[in-house]
Design a protein around this motif. Sequence first.
Motif, mmCIF file in Angstrom:
data_model
loop_
_atom_site.group_PDB
_atom_site.id
_atom_site.type_symbol
_atom_site.label_atom_id
_atom_site.label_comp_id
_atom_site.label_asym_id
_atom_site.label_seq_id
_atom_site.Cartn_x
_atom_site.Cartn_y
_atom_site.Cartn_z
ATOM 1 N N VAL A 69 -7.243 7.006 -11.919
ATOM 2 C CA VAL A 69 -6.083 7.642 -10.415
ATOM 3 C C VAL A 69 -5.062 6.099 -10.336
ATOM 4 C CG1 VAL A 69 -5.806 8.154 -8.530
ATOM 5 C CG2 VAL A 69 -7.501 9.356 -9.692
ATOM 6 N N MET A 70 -4.307 5.781 -10.396
ATOM 7 C CA MET A 70 -2.830 4.910 -10.421
ATOM 8 C C MET A 70 -2.652 5.271 -8.791
ATOM 9 S SD MET A 70 -2.684 3.944 -13.152
ATOM 10 C CE MET A 70 -1.401 2.515 -12.630
ATOM 11 N N VAL A 83 -3.105 7.393 -2.094
ATOM 12 C CA VAL A 83 -1.449 6.777 -1.976
ATOM 13 C C VAL A 83 -2.152 5.331 -1.837
ATOM 14 C CG1 VAL A 83 0.528 6.306 -0.929
ATOM 15 C CG2 VAL A 83 -0.313 8.344 -0.379
ATOM 16 N N CYS A 84 -1.176 4.868 -3.654
ATOM 17 C CA CYS A 84 -1.791 3.272 -3.026
ATOM 18 C C CYS A 84 -1.326 2.324 -1.988
ATOM 19 C CB CYS A 84 -1.397 3.184 -4.531
ATOM 20 S SG CYS A 84 -2.341 1.042 -5.152
ATOM 21 N N LEU A 85 -1.836 1.996 -1.344
ATOM 22 C CA LEU A 85 -1.199 0.991 -0.580
ATOM 23 C C LEU A 85 -1.316 -1.190 -0.121
ATOM 24 C CD1 LEU A 85 -1.022 2.834 2.878
ATOM 25 C CD2 LEU A 85 0.615 2.371 1.108
ATOM 26 N N SER A 86 -1.050 -1.114 -0.465
ATOM 27 C CA SER A 86 -1.527 -3.318 -0.287
ATOM 28 C C SER A 86 -2.079 -3.792 1.508
ATOM 29 C CB SER A 86 -0.251 -4.402 -0.726
ATOM 30 O OG SER A 86 0.093 -3.824 -1.452
ATOM 31 N N ILE A 87 -3.443 -4.278 1.518
ATOM 32 C CA ILE A 87 -3.822 -4.688 2.664
ATOM 33 C C ILE A 87 -2.666 -5.497 3.010
ATOM 34 C CG2 ILE A 87 -5.405 -5.503 3.404
ATOM 35 C CD1 ILE A 87 -6.680 -4.541 1.905
ATOM 36 N N THR A 88 -1.818 -5.755 4.156
ATOM 37 C CA THR A 88 -1.534 -6.615 4.184
ATOM 38 C C THR A 88 -1.931 -7.384 6.040
ATOM 39 O OG1 THR A 88 -0.367 -5.403 6.212
ATOM 40 C CG2 THR A 88 0.392 -5.762 4.172
ATOM 41 N N GLY A 89 -3.428 -6.983 6.674
ATOM 42 C CA GLY A 89 -3.792 -7.631 7.588
ATOM 43 C C GLY A 89 -6.091 -6.899 7.878
ATOM 44 N N ASP A 115 -4.750 -6.885 -1.542
ATOM 45 C CA ASP A 115 -5.713 -6.504 -2.190
ATOM 46 C C ASP A 115 -4.819 -5.097 -2.318
ATOM 47 O OD1 ASP A 115 -7.513 -8.253 -2.874
ATOM 48 O OD2 ASP A 115 -9.083 -7.698 -2.072
ATOM 49 N N SER A 116 -5.521 -4.053 -3.216
ATOM 50 C CA SER A 116 -4.700 -2.522 -3.265
ATOM 51 C C SER A 116 -6.186 -1.609 -2.656
ATOM 52 C CB SER A 116 -4.613 -2.341 -3.995
ATOM 53 O OG SER A 116 -3.828 -2.579 -5.259
ATOM 54 N N LEU A 150 -10.120 7.455 1.815
ATOM 55 C CA LEU A 150 -10.292 5.973 1.441
ATOM 56 C C LEU A 150 -10.833 5.625 0.553
ATOM 57 C CD1 LEU A 150 -10.779 4.379 4.783
ATOM 58 C CD2 LEU A 150 -8.413 4.689 3.989
ATOM 59 N N GLU A 151 -10.548 4.373 -0.926
ATOM 60 C CA GLU A 151 -11.089 4.090 -1.862
ATOM 61 C C GLU A 151 -10.329 2.548 -2.891
ATOM 62 O OE1 GLU A 151 -12.196 5.141 -6.794
ATOM 63 O OE2 GLU A 151 -10.665 6.170 -5.836
ATOM 64 N N ARG A 152 -11.186 1.532 -2.778
ATOM 65 C CA ARG A 152 -10.788 0.302 -2.925
ATOM 66 C C ARG A 152 -10.656 0.309 -4.663
ATOM 67 N NH1 ARG A 152 -15.222 -3.573 0.630
ATOM 68 N NH2 ARG A 152 -16.256 -1.592 0.039
ATOM 69 N N ALA A 153 -10.052 -0.622 -5.270
ATOM 70 C CA ALA A 153 -9.594 -1.058 -6.305
ATOM 71 C C ALA A 153 -10.631 -1.026 -7.134
ATOM 72 C CB ALA A 153 -8.206 -1.585 -6.226
ATOM 73 N N LEU A 154 -10.690 0.105 -8.645
ATOM 74 C CA LEU A 154 -11.162 -1.172 -9.248
ATOM 75 C C LEU A 154 -11.423 -2.134 -9.431
ATOM 76 C CD1 LEU A 154 -11.186 1.751 -12.110
ATOM 77 C CD2 LEU A 154 -12.839 1.930 -11.005
ATOM 78 N N THR A 155 -12.887 -2.347 -10.157
ATOM 79 C CA THR A 155 -12.717 -4.185 -10.811
ATOM 80 C C THR A 155 -13.617 -3.750 -12.010
ATOM 81 O OG1 THR A 155 -15.080 -4.023 -10.411
ATOM 82 C CG2 THR A 155 -13.556 -4.851 -8.691
ATOM 83 N N LEU A 156 -13.231 -4.883 -12.974
ATOM 84 C CA LEU A 156 -13.611 -4.434 -14.601
ATOM 85 C C LEU A 156 -14.824 -4.361 -14.925
ATOM 86 C CD1 LEU A 156 -12.202 -7.053 -16.279
ATOM 87 C CD2 LEU A 156 -11.038 -5.247 -16.078
ATOM 88 N N SER A 157 -15.865 -4.145 -12.894
ATOM 89 C CA SER A 157 -17.116 -4.240 -13.330
ATOM 90 C C SER A 157 -17.494 -2.689 -12.812
ATOM 91 C CB SER A 157 -18.531 -5.035 -13.224
ATOM 92 O OG SER A 157 -17.626 -5.046 -11.913
#
Length: 211
Positions: free
Chosen positions: A98-99, A46-52, A39-40, A83-90
């Motif tokens: 913001v990218m 800065v957009c990062l991917s969760i690895t753990g 997940d992003s 910290l902010e987790r990525a948007l969902t469609l809802s």
Amino acid sequence: MFTGIVEAIGTLRSVRPYLKGIALDIESGLDLSDDRVGDSIAVDGVCLSITGLAGSVFTATASAETLSRSTLGKIKSGARLNLERALTLSSRIGGHLVMGHVDCVGTLQEKILVGESTKLRVGFDRAYTHYLIEKGSVAIDGVSLTINEVGTDSFCVNIIPITMTSTSLTLKGPGDRVNLEFDLIGKYIERLLHRDKDRNLEDLLKNKGYL
């Protein structure tokens, strides 16, 4: 994609080399039970991917390119991070689109109280000035803010108390470096106009169906 509304201020537990970049272990203070590896998440914009994942702690990695384009290149354990987790469609878009792709690193030049708000003046590379307009949007360390003044190599924003106290901007002072991401829509318009630079604006808008 994100909206620039910070969910929590996390704490960097540790940072270590990983391939040509770094791995960060961050205490989020969030319930991450619905999050998954891959997940992003935006860390100071800065957009990062969760690895753990381990409870409220997550690990993410940043590449050499990311380190060279953001403040993460000089980050140290104990740092407080938006910290902010990525948007969902809802999701509601409470800020702006913001990218999580930082354009440049700016420097906080001034921080003063104006009534109940806090005025920040941020210096930046003047090559990006054309992306800024008064009352337009900018993301500073992942925080969606409205631009009040635009200079040749600096701009100002006014931050209301709730935003100041709920983001790491409350800890920043003159001389501190911040991640800047300029408005996505402006970038696409620039690209479109550049591609069609030999045609006038009226013809371009007609061709795209706006006139």
